[in-house]
Design an enzyme around this catalytic site. Structure first.
Site, PDB file in Angstrom:
ATOM      1  CG  HIS A  27      -0.216  -0.003   2.539  1.00 40.32           C
ATOM      2  ND1 HIS A  27       0.323   1.135   3.077  1.00 40.32           N
ATOM      3  CD2 HIS A  27       0.093  -1.004   3.404  1.00 40.32           C
ATOM      4  CE1 HIS A  27       0.892   0.851   4.236  1.00 40.32           C
ATOM      5  NE2 HIS A  27       0.787  -0.452   4.453  1.00 40.32           N
ATOM      6  CG  HIS A  76      -2.670   9.508  -5.249  1.00 43.84           C
ATOM      7  ND1 HIS A  76      -1.581   9.207  -6.035  1.00 43.84           N
ATOM      8  CD2 HIS A  76      -2.342   9.097  -3.999  1.00 43.84           C
ATOM      9  CE1 HIS A  76      -0.644   8.657  -5.279  1.00 43.84           C
ATOM     10  NE2 HIS A  76      -1.079   8.561  -4.050  1.00 43.84           N
TER      11      HIS A  76
END
Ligand SMILES: *[C@@H]1O[C@H](CO)[C@@H](O)[C@H](O)[C@H]1NC(C)=O
Length: 440
Positions: A163, A410
């Protein structure tokens, strides 16, 4: 969505430059006054924290207000230049030199088992301390028995998910894991990790969260225990820098690397860290997101105040938010915002995102040399990582596949289009066996 060819790139670059920021003289004046003020407050806080730390813990941890020592220890060599090199009028004047003494890094023989007075000590924040082995928290989705049979004994493929900054494995488990197709369920093992210092993973109070520390613990927590001889990598944002490092070390095992919004700004090795800091956290008042990232990346002690206020009291904030929104559960991205310490976020920002930038070219070259499939995915409305990053990869490494997603940012490059995103991933994985197959 479109696949980027080299000729297309120039136009996109011109179109999506982030130059629409007011640049009048009033703005410039205001900006310099405010940042000067912040420089001053941060200096002041350096003194205040020193006394508070000594009061509560007997020993103040070092900070980066001082000049870098001439003789650096092993840990320090891997620290980003941006930690000591952030410009501050007050540091220049030598004000900060005497505020803190660098105490020799004591070898405590492992991780100190107590949260700092300024970090949250709630059960979920310190649960990692109970485990003897310091390993990352990983969420694994094993292929189901039924589907293994259905896939008629195809070998199991592994995928490691990394992540981004201030996030956790939920970023993948709540999106991609829910959307994988039946055929993939049968012979893919999906492994999402909480990176060091984030989510439910350890947050050592004396860690430096360097690229090497992240890499080492991923090896220890994922690659070694699962005995991975072959795997795919999928990473978002900051995770991409770590994915590059993992892939470059395991060139024989990595089958494909998918990078979502990688922070790649080419520049010379010496300047790489500052290029990234100045671009992703430029000292600007506007837009607000940029101001927030510059505030948190340039001001160590001010940032610690924010974390003290928000992360340490996250349970209060969470119940307030639940009350206000009348929801029983908060969105996983909101829950992840506080699952770090100031130390883990501050150091990961500098040592991975900024400091790691200088290695990316070498990593990319290594991957290309070994014929590893590289696929970059980014939204054209990304306001955190400039779209230029993906385009630059395409220009420097034409072998890399670049997908630009129109009208995606994003986060929304995945959130809100989970199904399409997962389908792209599945295409990348299945085509990586045959390097000539197209992703599309
Ligand atoms: C894909 O994931 C999203 C987010 O977890 C979920 O809301 C959606 O129902 C999933 N789609 C399918 C087809 O399962």
């Amino acid at each position: 969505m479109y696949v980027l060819s080299s000729t297309y790139s120039i136009r996109v670059e011109v179109e999506y430059g982030r130059e629409n920021v007011p640049q009048t003289s009033t703005y410039a004046f205001l900006s310099s006054i405010i940042f000067l003020f912040l420089d001053f407050i941060d200096t002041l806080l350096c003194f205040i924290y020193r006394y508070l730390d000594e009061f509560f813990e007997g020993k103040a941890p070092h900070c980066y207000c001082k000049k870098r020592r001439e003789q650096v220890g092993e840990e320090e060599i891997e620290l980003s230049e941006t930690l000591y090199g952030r410009k501050s009028v007050f540091r220049k004047m030598g004000f900060l030199g005497f505020t803190r003494k660098w105490k020799e890094c004591e070898k405590t023989g492992g991780v100190q088992r107590k949260n700092r007075w300024s970090d949250c000590g709630c059960e979920s924040c310190v649960s990692w301390m109970k485990n003897d082995e310091k390993k990352l928290h990983v969420v694994v989705r094993e292929p189901s028995q039924d589907s293994i049979k259905a896939s008629r004994g195809n070998p199991i493929e592994n995928v490691i998910f990394l992540h981004g900054f201030i996030s956790s494995s939920s970023f993948w488990t709540e999106t991609v894991f829910h959307n994988i197709s039946e055929s993939v369920k049968g012979n893919y093992r999906l492994i999402a990790v909480d990176l060091l210092g984030f989510g439910k993973s350890p947050k050592p109070r004396d860690g430096f969260y360097t690229l090497r520390e992240h890499l080492d613990i991923i090896e220890k927590s994922v690659i070694a225990p699962f005995d991975l001889k072959s795997f795919h990598l999928v990473a978002h944002s900051m995770g991409c820098t770590i994915a590059f490092a993992v892939a470059a070390k395991y060139t024989k095992s990595v089958k494909s690397v998918t990078l979502v919004a990688p922070p790649y700004l080419p520049s010379s090795k010496d300047e790489a860290s500052f290029t990234v800091l100045n671009r992703l956290a430029e000292r600007r008042l506007w837009p607000p997101l940029l101001f927030a990232s510059s505030f948190m990346s340039w001001y160590e002690h001010l940032g610690r105040c924010v974390c003290f206020f928000i992360c340490r009291n996250h349970r209060i904030w969470e119940s307030t938010l639940k009350l206000l929104t009348r929801k029983r559960e908060l969105h996983f991205m909101i829950m992840d915002l506080t699952k770090h310490t100031h130390r883990s976020a501050w150091h990961s920002m500098h040592n991975v995102i900024c400091g790691g930038a200088k290695y990316i070219d070498d990593y990319l070259n290594t991957l290309i040399k070994h014929g590893i499939k590289i696929c970059v995915i980014q939204g054209d409305q990304d306001d955190v990582i400039p779209l230029k990053c993906s385009i630059n990869i395409k220009m420097k490494f034409p072998d890399a596949k670049v997908l630009i997603i129109t009208n995606a940012g994003h986060i929304t490059v995945i959130l809100g289009r989970e199904k399409e995103f997962t389908q792209s991933l599945e295409r990348i994985w299945s085509s990586s066996a045959d390097t000539n197959a197209l992703v599309e």
